[in-house]
Design a protein around this motif. Structure first.
Motif, PDB file in Angstrom:
ATOM      1  N   ALA A 168       0.841  -1.194   0.000  1.00 37.59           N
ATOM      2  CA  ALA A 168       0.000   0.000   0.000  1.00 37.59           C
ATOM      3  C   ALA A 168       0.872   1.238   0.000  1.00 37.59           C
ATOM      4  CB  ALA A 168      -0.928   0.014   1.217  1.00 37.59           C
ATOM      5  N   MET A 169       0.372   2.303  -0.660  1.00 42.89           N
ATOM      6  CA  MET A 169       1.044   3.594  -0.659  1.00 42.89           C
ATOM      7  C   MET A 169       0.502   4.453   0.470  1.00 42.89           C
ATOM      8  SD  MET A 169       1.415   4.763  -4.633  1.00 42.89           S
ATOM      9  CE  MET A 169       2.450   3.852  -5.788  1.00 42.89           C
ATOM     10  N   PHE A 170       1.400   5.105   1.191  1.00 44.48           N
ATOM     11  CA  PHE A 170       1.011   5.993   2.281  1.00 44.48           C
ATOM     12  C   PHE A 170       1.813   7.284   2.199  1.00 44.48           C
ATOM     13  CE2 PHE A 170       0.169   1.738   4.055  1.00 44.48           C
ATOM     14  CZ  PHE A 170      -1.156   1.890   4.424  1.00 44.48           C
ATOM     15  N   ALA A 171       1.110   8.410   2.240  1.00 45.83           N
ATOM     16  CA  ALA A 171       1.799   9.700   2.242  1.00 45.83           C
ATOM     17  C   ALA A 171       2.649   9.851   3.500  1.00 45.83           C
ATOM     18  CB  ALA A 171       0.784  10.838   2.134  1.00 45.83           C
ATOM     19  N   ASP A 172       2.137   9.340   4.622  1.00 47.93           N
ATOM     20  CA  ASP A 172       2.864   9.371   5.884  1.00 47.93           C
ATOM     21  C   ASP A 172       3.380   7.967   6.157  1.00 47.93           C
ATOM     22  OD1 ASP A 172       3.836   9.579   8.439  1.00 47.93           O
ATOM     23  OD2 ASP A 172       1.971  10.262   9.351  1.00 47.93           O
ATOM     24  N   LEU A 173       4.575   7.665   5.640  1.00 45.01           N
ATOM     25  CA  LEU A 173       5.107   6.318   5.750  1.00 45.01           C
ATOM     26  C   LEU A 173       5.395   5.953   7.205  1.00 45.01           C
ATOM     27  CD1 LEU A 173       5.697   4.183   3.585  1.00 45.01           C
ATOM     28  CD2 LEU A 173       8.109   4.792   3.755  1.00 45.01           C
ATOM     29  N   ASP A 174       5.943   6.892   7.962  1.00 44.51           N
ATOM     30  CA  ASP A 174       6.233   6.613   9.368  1.00 44.51           C
ATOM     31  C   ASP A 174       4.952   6.366  10.150  1.00 44.51           C
ATOM     32  OD1 ASP A 174       8.972   6.761   9.047  1.00 44.51           O
ATOM     33  OD2 ASP A 174       9.087   8.884   9.580  1.00 44.51           O
ATOM     34  N   GLY A 175       3.900   7.121   9.813  1.00 48.30           N
ATOM     35  CA  GLY A 175       2.618   6.910  10.475  1.00 48.30           C
ATOM     36  C   GLY A 175       2.061   5.530  10.184  1.00 48.30           C
ATOM     37  N   ALA A 176       2.194   5.060   8.933  1.00 50.34           N
ATOM     38  CA  ALA A 176       1.726   3.723   8.576  1.00 50.34           C
ATOM     39  C   ALA A 176       2.512   2.654   9.326  1.00 50.34           C
ATOM     40  CB  ALA A 176       1.850   3.512   7.069  1.00 50.34           C
ATOM     41  N   LYS A 177       3.825   2.840   9.430  1.00 46.76           N
ATOM     42  CA  LYS A 177       4.640   1.876  10.162  1.00 46.76           C
ATOM     43  C   LYS A 177       4.212   1.801  11.631  1.00 46.76           C
ATOM     44  CE  LYS A 177       8.857   2.570   7.430  1.00 46.76           C
ATOM     45  NZ  LYS A 177      10.260   3.045   7.500  1.00 46.76           N
ATOM     46  N   THR A 178       3.966   2.961  12.223  1.00 42.99           N
ATOM     47  CA  THR A 178       3.545   2.976  13.621  1.00 42.99           C
ATOM     48  C   THR A 178       2.205   2.273  13.796  1.00 42.99           C
ATOM     49  OG1 THR A 178       4.746   5.022  14.077  1.00 42.99           O
ATOM     50  CG2 THR A 178       2.939   4.471  15.567  1.00 42.99           C
ATOM     51  N   PHE A 179       1.248   2.582  12.925  1.00 43.20           N
ATOM     52  CA  PHE A 179      -0.092   2.010  13.043  1.00 43.20           C
ATOM     53  C   PHE A 179      -0.055   0.488  12.917  1.00 43.20           C
ATOM     54  CE2 PHE A 179      -4.007   0.453  11.071  1.00 43.20           C
ATOM     55  CZ  PHE A 179      -4.960   0.897  11.976  1.00 43.20           C
ATOM     56  N   TYR A 180       0.527  -0.014  11.838  1.00 42.69           N
ATOM     57  CA  TYR A 180       0.505  -1.465  11.623  1.00 42.69           C
ATOM     58  C   TYR A 180       1.452  -2.192  12.575  1.00 42.69           C
ATOM     59  CZ  TYR A 180      -2.599  -0.724   7.736  1.00 42.69           C
ATOM     60  OH  TYR A 180      -3.693  -0.383   6.978  1.00 42.69           O
ATOM     61  N   SER A 196     -13.954  -5.214   9.931  1.00 47.79           N
ATOM     62  CA  SER A 196     -13.369  -4.402   8.864  1.00 47.79           C
ATOM     63  C   SER A 196     -13.153  -2.972   9.352  1.00 47.79           C
ATOM     64  CB  SER A 196     -14.284  -4.399   7.636  1.00 47.79           C
ATOM     65  OG  SER A 196     -14.420  -5.714   7.115  1.00 47.79           O
ATOM     66  N   PHE A 197     -12.084  -2.351   8.852  1.00 47.34           N
ATOM     67  CA  PHE A 197     -11.641  -1.053   9.346  1.00 47.34           C
ATOM     68  C   PHE A 197     -11.109  -0.183   8.204  1.00 47.34           C
ATOM     69  CE2 PHE A 197     -10.659  -4.520  12.223  1.00 47.34           C
ATOM     70  CZ  PHE A 197     -11.169  -4.113  13.448  1.00 47.34           C
ATOM     71  N   VAL A 198     -10.870   1.092   8.528  1.00 53.95           N
ATOM     72  CA  VAL A 198      -9.993   1.931   7.722  1.00 53.95           C
ATOM     73  C   VAL A 198      -8.907   2.455   8.653  1.00 53.95           C
ATOM     74  CG1 VAL A 198     -11.625   2.604   5.929  1.00 53.95           C
ATOM     75  CG2 VAL A 198     -11.482   3.951   8.022  1.00 53.95           C
ATOM     76  N   ASP A 199      -7.681   2.515   8.125  1.00 56.73           N
ATOM     77  CA  ASP A 199      -6.582   3.020   8.938  1.00 56.73           C
ATOM     78  C   ASP A 199      -6.589   4.552   8.931  1.00 56.73           C
ATOM     79  OD1 ASP A 199      -5.210   4.004   6.669  1.00 56.73           O
ATOM     80  OD2 ASP A 199      -3.912   2.258   6.525  1.00 56.73           O
ATOM     81  N   PRO A 200      -5.726   5.213   9.695  1.00 60.55           N
ATOM     82  CA  PRO A 200      -5.774   6.678   9.780  1.00 60.55           C
ATOM     83  C   PRO A 200      -5.547   7.403   8.459  1.00 60.55           C
ATOM     84  CG  PRO A 200      -4.563   5.781  11.636  1.00 60.55           C
ATOM     85  CD  PRO A 200      -4.790   4.642  10.689  1.00 60.55           C
ATOM     86  N   GLN A 201      -5.001   6.713   7.454  1.00 58.61           N
ATOM     87  CA  GLN A 201      -4.778   7.350   6.152  1.00 58.61           C
ATOM     88  C   GLN A 201      -5.792   6.910   5.101  1.00 58.61           C
ATOM     89  OE1 GLN A 201      -0.539   8.069   5.099  1.00 58.61           O
ATOM     90  NE2 GLN A 201      -0.063   6.860   6.928  1.00 58.61           N
ATOM     91  N   GLY A 202      -6.828   6.193   5.550  1.00 57.77           N
ATOM     92  CA  GLY A 202      -7.936   5.863   4.663  1.00 57.77           C
ATOM     93  C   GLY A 202      -7.868   4.529   3.971  1.00 57.77           C
TER      94      GLY A 202
END
Length: 265
Positions: free
Chosen positions: A14-26, A237-243
């Motif tokens: 998946a592409m994330f504008a906030d890569l660090d945020g995605a790493k933290t979330f998952y 089912s969910f959406v993460d903070p970046q949609g």
């Protein structure tokens, strides 16, 4: 590692504008750790569970900023030939087959109803090093407004057999490779908002769906549906903070009997 049969789900990114945020979330939700970003491949960063590759995250390329989404890749022995089958079946090729160093070849394609997915011809990287275990890929479903079209399209691209669930309350099909379920297809009912696009929903395995749902909420994600217990497990089912939409499932919490199916192709 033996190459997977054509049509097998083999990777997700998946592409994330906030890569660090995605790493933290998952990392908080699924216990993932992350390798070094590959600068030669656009900062592509693999995620690991217990030291084995389970997915990847990447920042958007210039001009591709937009809604984050998980992309499921299906195995093929020949990405160019599979892309041509996509076209012949009425789909579109969004990214032509591309060699990714020695790792393999990829393409991004779309079915006639708008479902986007990837093709992966493995080289050094053959896909998931861990699946069907906590913190890794477990299942995926084509989420579409036209299951009849999906049930026609996908078997033209891959050697799927299609079985339909016998239940007037749900529009659900299963795509099999031999006798093994490979993918599901869920009809989007009238309750689905018109702005929700067709997609492939990726499920990650957890040990306790309710506890995982609490982690999602604490990390800033949003619950869309569930948790619900079925014959295949307890899922939500969910959406993460970046949609980016995703689902979690605990197969060990399954209850009840699997529904009957009929062969449709």
């Amino acid at each position: 590692m033996t190459a997977r049969p054509e049509g097998t789900p083999v990777w997700a990114d998946a592409m994330f504008a906030d890569l660090d945020g995605a790493k933290t979330f998952y990392g908080e939700v699924l216990g993932w750790t992350f390798g070094a970003a590959a600068s030669e491949f656009g900062q592509y960063t693999q995620a690991y569970k217990d030291g084995r590759a389970v997915a990847a995250v990447v920042p958007p390329m210039p001009g591709q900023q937009g809604h984050s989404a998980w992309v499921l890749y299906l195995a093929t022995n020949d990405a160019a030939a599979a892309a041509e089958r996509v076209r012949a079946a009425g789909g579109a090729v969004l990214m032509e087959p591309l060699r990714v160093g020695t790792f393999g070849s990829m393409a991004i394609v779309r079915d006639p109803a708008g479902v986007v997915f990837g093709l992966w011809q493995g080289g050094d990287h053959e896909g998931f090093e861990l699946r069907d275990a906590p913190g890794s890929y477990g299942w995926a479903e084509v989420f579409t407004r036209d299951t009849a079209a999906a049930n026609s399209f996908f078997p033209q691209v891959f050697p799927y057999r299609v079985q339909k669930i016998v239940d007037d309350n749900v529009d659900y099909s299963v795509y099999l490779l031999g006798d093994a379920p490979a993918l599901g297809a869920m009809g989007m009912g009238p309750e689905t908002p018109s702005e929700v696009p067709p997609s492939i929903s990726v499920y990650f395995v957890v040990e306790d769906c309710d506890a995982a749902a609490a982690r999602v909420a604490a990390a800033g994600g949003q619950l869309l549906f569930g948790p619900l217990t079925t014959a295949h497990g307890r899922f939500a089912s969910f959406v993460d903070p970046q949609g980016a939409a995703f689902s979690l499932i605990d197969p060990a919490a399954a209850e009840g009997e699997a529904p009957s199916t009929i062969e449709v192709s």
